[in-house]
Design a protein around this motif. Structure first.
Motif, PDB file in Angstrom:
ATOM      1  N   GLU A   1      40.425   0.124 -11.988  1.00 62.74           N
ATOM      2  CA  GLU A   1      40.896  -0.149 -13.347  1.00 62.74           C
ATOM      3  C   GLU A   1      40.925   1.102 -14.228  1.00 62.74           C
ATOM      4  OE1 GLU A   1      38.443  -3.273 -14.916  1.00 62.74           O
ATOM      5  OE2 GLU A   1      39.310  -4.771 -13.571  1.00 62.74           O
ATOM      6  N   HIS A   2      40.057   2.060 -13.944  1.00 63.40           N
ATOM      7  CA  HIS A   2      39.936   3.245 -14.799  1.00 63.40           C
ATOM      8  C   HIS A   2      40.482   4.532 -14.160  1.00 63.40           C
ATOM      9  CE1 HIS A   2      37.048   0.407 -16.512  1.00 63.40           C
ATOM     10  NE2 HIS A   2      37.367   0.978 -17.657  1.00 63.40           N
ATOM     11  N   LEU A   3      40.971   4.431 -12.940  1.00 64.71           N
ATOM     12  CA  LEU A   3      41.370   5.628 -12.197  1.00 64.71           C
ATOM     13  C   LEU A   3      42.549   6.379 -12.817  1.00 64.71           C
ATOM     14  CD1 LEU A   3      40.840   7.435  -9.779  1.00 64.71           C
ATOM     15  CD2 LEU A   3      42.303   5.923  -8.414  1.00 64.71           C
ATOM     16  N   GLU A   4      43.594   5.667 -13.159  1.00 66.09           N
ATOM     17  CA  GLU A   4      44.780   6.349 -13.697  1.00 66.09           C
ATOM     18  C   GLU A   4      44.439   7.106 -14.984  1.00 66.09           C
ATOM     19  OE1 GLU A   4      49.509   5.429 -13.752  1.00 66.09           O
ATOM     20  OE2 GLU A   4      48.144   3.741 -13.943  1.00 66.09           O
ATOM     21  N   GLU A   5      43.712   6.471 -15.871  1.00 65.96           N
ATOM     22  CA  GLU A   5      43.302   7.112 -17.125  1.00 65.96           C
ATOM     23  C   GLU A   5      42.377   8.307 -16.856  1.00 65.96           C
ATOM     24  OE1 GLU A   5      40.785   6.051 -21.181  1.00 65.96           O
ATOM     25  OE2 GLU A   5      41.276   4.452 -19.767  1.00 65.96           O
ATOM     26  N   ALA A   6      41.459   8.147 -15.917  1.00 58.01           N
ATOM     27  CA  ALA A   6      40.534   9.246 -15.588  1.00 58.01           C
ATOM     28  C   ALA A   6      41.283  10.431 -14.982  1.00 58.01           C
ATOM     29  CB  ALA A   6      39.453   8.757 -14.629  1.00 58.01           C
ATOM     30  N   MET A   7      42.253  10.145 -14.139  1.00 54.34           N
ATOM     31  CA  MET A   7      43.038  11.237 -13.547  1.00 54.34           C
ATOM     32  C   MET A   7      43.805  11.998 -14.628  1.00 54.34           C
ATOM     33  SD  MET A   7      42.386  11.612 -10.414  1.00 54.34           S
ATOM     34  CE  MET A   7      43.687  12.785 -10.068  1.00 54.34           C
ATOM     35  N   GLU A   8      44.341  11.279 -15.581  1.00 53.08           N
ATOM     36  CA  GLU A   8      45.056  11.928 -16.689  1.00 53.08           C
ATOM     37  C   GLU A   8      44.098  12.808 -17.483  1.00 53.08           C
ATOM     38  OE1 GLU A   8      48.369  13.115 -18.510  1.00 53.08           O
ATOM     39  OE2 GLU A   8      48.313  11.743 -16.802  1.00 53.08           O
ATOM     40  N   CYS A   9      42.904  12.314 -17.713  1.00 53.86           N
ATOM     41  CA  CYS A   9      41.871  13.098 -18.422  1.00 53.86           C
ATOM     42  C   CYS A   9      41.529  14.372 -17.655  1.00 53.86           C
ATOM     43  CB  CYS A   9      40.598  12.281 -18.563  1.00 53.86           C
ATOM     44  SG  CYS A   9      40.398  11.522 -20.148  1.00 53.86           S
ATOM     45  N   VAL A  10      41.364  14.250 -16.357  1.00 52.25           N
ATOM     46  CA  VAL A  10      41.033  15.422 -15.530  1.00 52.25           C
ATOM     47  C   VAL A  10      42.169  16.433 -15.593  1.00 52.25           C
ATOM     48  CG1 VAL A  10      40.704  16.223 -13.138  1.00 52.25           C
ATOM     49  CG2 VAL A  10      39.452  14.213 -13.971  1.00 52.25           C
ATOM     50  N   ARG A  11      43.385  15.958 -15.423  1.00 46.35           N
ATOM     51  CA  ARG A  11      44.540  16.862 -15.468  1.00 46.35           C
ATOM     52  C   ARG A  11      44.613  17.584 -16.816  1.00 46.35           C
ATOM     53  NH1 ARG A  11      47.334  12.195 -13.625  1.00 46.35           N
ATOM     54  NH2 ARG A  11      47.330  12.162 -11.362  1.00 46.35           N
ATOM     55  N   ASN A  12      44.448  16.853 -17.899  1.00 48.28           N
ATOM     56  CA  ASN A  12      44.542  17.447 -19.234  1.00 48.28           C
ATOM     57  C   ASN A  12      43.363  18.364 -19.540  1.00 48.28           C
ATOM     58  OD1 ASN A  12      46.939  16.117 -19.703  1.00 48.28           O
ATOM     59  ND2 ASN A  12      45.969  14.406 -20.754  1.00 48.28           N
ATOM     60  N   SER A  13      42.169  17.958 -19.186  1.00 43.64           N
ATOM     61  CA  SER A  13      40.964  18.744 -19.485  1.00 43.64           C
ATOM     62  C   SER A  13      40.940  20.073 -18.748  1.00 43.64           C
ATOM     63  CB  SER A  13      39.710  17.962 -19.130  1.00 43.64           C
ATOM     64  OG  SER A  13      39.614  16.815 -19.944  1.00 43.64           O
ATOM     65  N   PHE A  14      41.416  20.058 -17.520  1.00 41.20           N
ATOM     66  CA  PHE A  14      41.358  21.258 -16.703  1.00 41.20           C
ATOM     67  C   PHE A  14      42.712  21.912 -16.516  1.00 41.20           C
ATOM     68  CE2 PHE A  14      37.701  18.678 -15.508  1.00 41.20           C
ATOM     69  CZ  PHE A  14      36.686  19.584 -15.738  1.00 41.20           C
ATOM     70  N   GLN A  15      43.702  21.400 -17.236  1.00 39.16           N
ATOM     71  CA  GLN A  15      45.079  21.883 -17.091  1.00 39.16           C
ATOM     72  C   GLN A  15      45.458  21.977 -15.611  1.00 39.16           C
ATOM     73  OE1 GLN A  15      44.947  25.457 -19.457  1.00 39.16           O
ATOM     74  NE2 GLN A  15      45.019  24.299 -21.362  1.00 39.16           N
ATOM     75  N   TYR A  16      45.095  20.909 -14.906  1.00 37.36           N
ATOM     76  CA  TYR A  16      45.304  20.817 -13.464  1.00 37.36           C
ATOM     77  C   TYR A  16      46.746  20.495 -13.174  1.00 37.36           C
ATOM     78  CZ  TYR A  16      44.634  19.337  -8.628  1.00 37.36           C
ATOM     79  OH  TYR A  16      44.715  19.225  -7.277  1.00 37.36           O
ATOM     80  N   THR A  17      47.337  21.256 -12.281  1.00 33.84           N
ATOM     81  CA  THR A  17      48.701  20.974 -11.841  1.00 33.84           C
ATOM     82  C   THR A  17      48.731  20.981 -10.324  1.00 33.84           C
ATOM     83  OG1 THR A  17      49.317  23.309 -11.904  1.00 33.84           O
ATOM     84  CG2 THR A  17      49.774  21.997 -13.876  1.00 33.84           C
ATOM     85  N   VAL A  18      49.701  20.280  -9.787  1.00 36.10           N
ATOM     86  CA  VAL A  18      49.884  20.245  -8.343  1.00 36.10           C
ATOM     87  C   VAL A  18      50.760  21.429  -7.968  1.00 36.10           C
ATOM     88  CG1 VAL A  18      50.774  18.929  -6.397  1.00 36.10           C
ATOM     89  CG2 VAL A  18      49.699  17.743  -8.335  1.00 36.10           C
ATOM     90  N   ASP A  19      50.291  22.234  -7.019  1.00 35.30           N
ATOM     91  CA  ASP A  19      51.108  23.361  -6.551  1.00 35.30           C
ATOM     92  C   ASP A  19      52.323  22.862  -5.821  1.00 35.30           C
ATOM     93  OD1 ASP A  19      49.289  25.202  -7.572  1.00 35.30           O
ATOM     94  OD2 ASP A  19      48.139  25.269  -5.707  1.00 35.30           O
ATOM     95  N   ALA A  20      53.451  23.449  -6.115  1.00 36.95           N
ATOM     96  CA  ALA A  20      54.701  23.035  -5.472  1.00 36.95           C
ATOM     97  C   ALA A  20      54.834  23.645  -4.108  1.00 36.95           C
ATOM     98  CB  ALA A  20      55.880  23.434  -6.333  1.00 36.95           C
TER      99      ALA A  20
END
Length: 172
Positions: free
Chosen positions: A153-172
């Motif tokens: 239930e909380h995974l999608e929101e948590a992933m968004e938080c992680v991405r935003n907090s750490f400026q995480y991007t997926v390498d192409a």
């Protein structure tokens, strides 16, 4: 990664049939324990130790959200799962003692099967069948179902938080 909702001294007293409802057990070590390793290392240890669990969890995740960061998503799910145990425990309204005594019967069955699997020689043909049985028993424990549900239930929101907090991007 694991959580501790009850103390070792309480668990030991129950196991030795020395539980005393009038005694206070030290719960100072209760909490959420997260290893200080990379998500890649965490995934590698999980796949080595319990590949059935990784498959089950990732299947549930993939049925719920799109995953680009496989190892990171798995790690975040596991953290949320452990937090879900705490939420389940707190929402139960039970004391530490009551909660442990409530959880113990089902967990004992699962632990006994895990110990049986560990006792088998490496390569025993029964291991895959018993591991699958263990995973199903474990995932069907009420507190495990609740923890999994909380994590999903909380995974999608948590992933968004992680991405935003750490400026995480997926390498192409």
């Amino acid at each position: 990664m694991y959580n501790k909702c009850v103390s070792d001294s309480l668990a030991l007293a129950v196991e030795k049939n020395e539980y005393d409802a009038g005694k206070e057990y030290d719960n100072s070590k209760c909490g959420l324990y997260i290893p200080d390793i990379s998500t890649d290392e965490f995934m590698a240890t999980q796949k080595k130790g319990n590949p059935d669990s990784v498959r089950t969890i990732m299947g549930a995740i993939l049925g719920k959200i799109s995953v680009e960061e496989y190892n990171l998503t798995y790690a975040v799910f596991c953290i949320l799962h452990e937090l879900g145990h705490w939420v389940y425990y707190k929402e139960s309204g039970m004391t530490d003692d009551e909660f442990y005594l409530h959880e113990r019967p089902g967990r004992k069955e699962v632990t006994d099967l895990a110990n049986r699997i560990r006792a088998l020689p490496v390569g025993d043909p029964m291991i895959p069948t018993l591991c699958a049985q263990h995973e199903e028993m474990y995932r069907n424990l009420p507190s495990e179902k609740a923890a999994d549900q909380y994590a999903l239930e909380h995974l999608e929101e948590a992933m968004e938080c992680v991405r935003n907090s750490f400026q995480y991007t997926v390498d192409a």
